[in-house]
Design a protein around this motif. Structure first.
Motif, PDB file in Angstrom:
ATOM      1  N   THR A   1       0.840  -1.185   0.000  1.00 13.51           N
ATOM      2  CA  THR A   1       0.000   0.000   0.000  1.00 13.51           C
ATOM      3  C   THR A   1       0.881   1.242   0.000  1.00 13.51           C
ATOM      4  O   THR A   1       1.794   1.340   0.825  1.00 13.51           O
ATOM      5  CB  THR A   1      -0.903   0.010   1.241  1.00 13.51           C
ATOM      6  OG1 THR A   1      -1.597  -1.229   1.294  1.00 13.51           O
ATOM      7  CG2 THR A   1      -1.897   1.150   1.198  1.00 13.51           C
ATOM      8  N   PRO A   2       0.652   2.188  -0.899  1.00 12.72           N
ATOM      9  CA  PRO A   2       1.483   3.388  -0.912  1.00 12.72           C
ATOM     10  C   PRO A   2       1.276   4.215   0.357  1.00 12.72           C
ATOM     11  O   PRO A   2       0.163   4.306   0.875  1.00 12.72           O
ATOM     12  CB  PRO A   2       1.022   4.146  -2.152  1.00 12.72           C
ATOM     13  CG  PRO A   2      -0.305   3.597  -2.479  1.00 12.72           C
ATOM     14  CD  PRO A   2      -0.341   2.192  -1.972  1.00 12.72           C
TER      15      PRO A   2
ATOM     16  N   ASN B   1      -3.148  11.416  11.416  1.00  8.66           N
ATOM     17  CA  ASN B   1      -4.509  10.989  11.130  1.00  8.66           C
ATOM     18  C   ASN B   1      -5.216  10.563  12.419  1.00  8.66           C
ATOM     19  O   ASN B   1      -5.455   9.391  12.633  1.00  8.66           O
ATOM     20  CB  ASN B   1      -4.459   9.834  10.124  1.00  8.66           C
ATOM     21  CG  ASN B   1      -5.812   9.529   9.537  1.00  8.66           C
ATOM     22  OD1 ASN B   1      -6.747  10.293   9.686  1.00  8.66           O
ATOM     23  ND2 ASN B   1      -5.917   8.407   8.870  1.00  8.66           N
TER      24      ASN B   1
ATOM     25  N   THR C   1       0.617   7.280   2.515  1.00  9.20           N
ATOM     26  CA  THR C   1      -0.069   8.558   2.357  1.00  9.20           C
ATOM     27  C   THR C   1      -0.141   9.232   3.714  1.00  9.20           C
ATOM     28  O   THR C   1       0.279   8.662   4.736  1.00  9.20           O
ATOM     29  CB  THR C   1      -1.497   8.350   1.819  1.00  9.20           C
ATOM     30  OG1 THR C   1      -2.228   7.566   2.773  1.00  9.20           O
ATOM     31  CG2 THR C   1      -1.495   7.675   0.468  1.00  9.20           C
ATOM     32  N   LYS C   2      -0.699  10.432   3.705  1.00 10.46           N
ATOM     33  CA  LYS C   2      -0.856  11.151   4.964  1.00 10.46           C
ATOM     34  C   LYS C   2      -1.842  10.416   5.879  1.00 10.46           C
ATOM     35  O   LYS C   2      -1.698  10.426   7.089  1.00 10.46           O
ATOM     36  CB  LYS C   2      -1.361  12.559   4.665  1.00 10.46           C
ATOM     37  CG  LYS C   2      -1.305  13.491   5.826  1.00 10.46           C
ATOM     38  CD  LYS C   2      -1.689  14.894   5.397  1.00 10.46           C
ATOM     39  CE  LYS C   2      -1.635  15.837   6.572  1.00 10.46           C
ATOM     40  NZ  LYS C   2      -2.025  17.186   6.204  1.00 10.46           N
TER      41      LYS C   2
ATOM     42  N   SER D   1      -2.137   7.212   6.148  1.00 14.56           N
ATOM     43  CA  SER D   1      -1.561   6.001   6.732  1.00 14.56           C
ATOM     44  C   SER D   1      -0.628   6.312   7.895  1.00 14.56           C
ATOM     45  O   SER D   1      -0.182   5.406   8.576  1.00 14.56           O
ATOM     46  CB  SER D   1      -0.815   5.204   5.659  1.00 14.56           C
ATOM     47  OG  SER D   1       0.272   5.966   5.160  1.00 14.56           O
TER      48      SER D   1
END
Length: 177
Positions: free
Chosen positions: A57-58, A68, A60-61, A63
């Motif tokens: 999974t790339p 988050n 990201t903000k 993840s």
């Protein structure tokens, strides 16, 4: 030259071999029909799961747990925020926006303000509406108030020709389009 009229049923599907082939010939109603099981090497190429690399999974903000927090992701508590406009605020807005705004030429000095701020007078809402509607006519025949948008066309009744009936008989029904 003979042409093939129908698709070959066993070309892309598995067919039984050995004992099960003989059993199918005896027990099946139509032994020529396809088994329905596709040959994996012919049906989907490359086959699913045959690739050597693994999916990752790339990043990201979303993840990153530090960026988050739960309260940002929790949509169950995303209540609508209330917006309140008081009557004095509404009356001042009505008076401000009822006259056309004059735009002056840019000032020579950067720090100077060419338009002095007018003192805000607090009016009652009824008085503000009376001053706005008294100075200019708000709605005219050419400038109508906004109407609610509807997805259907408004029905305008039109007289339709009558249904067939005898010429001199009593017919109380009137037809409308």
């Amino acid at each position: 030259m003979a042409t093939k009229k129908a698709a070959e049923s066993t070309l892309y599907h598995l067919s039984p071999k050995g004992f099960w082939k003989k059993f199918r010939e005896v027990a099946a109603v139509n032994s020529e029909i396809s088994s329905g099981l596709p040959i994996a090497s012919v049906n989907r190429y490359p086959q699913p799961g045959s690739r050597p690399e693994k999916y990752s999974t790339p990043a990201t903000k979303a993840s990153d747990p530090a960026q988050n927090p739960y309260w940002k992701r929790d949509v169950r508590r995303a209540y609508p925020q209330l917006s309140v406009v008081t009557q004095p605020e509404l009356s001042s807005l009505l008076i401000e926006h009822s006259q056309p705004q004059a735009v002056s030429a840019p000032a020579q000095g950067e720090g100077e303000s060419s338009i002095p701020a007018a003192p805000k007078e607090v009016l009652d809402l009824a008085a503000a509406i009376a001053t706005v509607t008294g100075s200019t006519k708000v709605y005219t025949e050419t400038q109508l108030p906004p109407s609610l948008p509807t997805s259907f066309k408004r029905w305008i009744p039109e007289r339709a020709p009558d249904a067939p009936h005898a010429e001199h008989t009593y017919w109380p029904m009137v037809m409308w389009k």
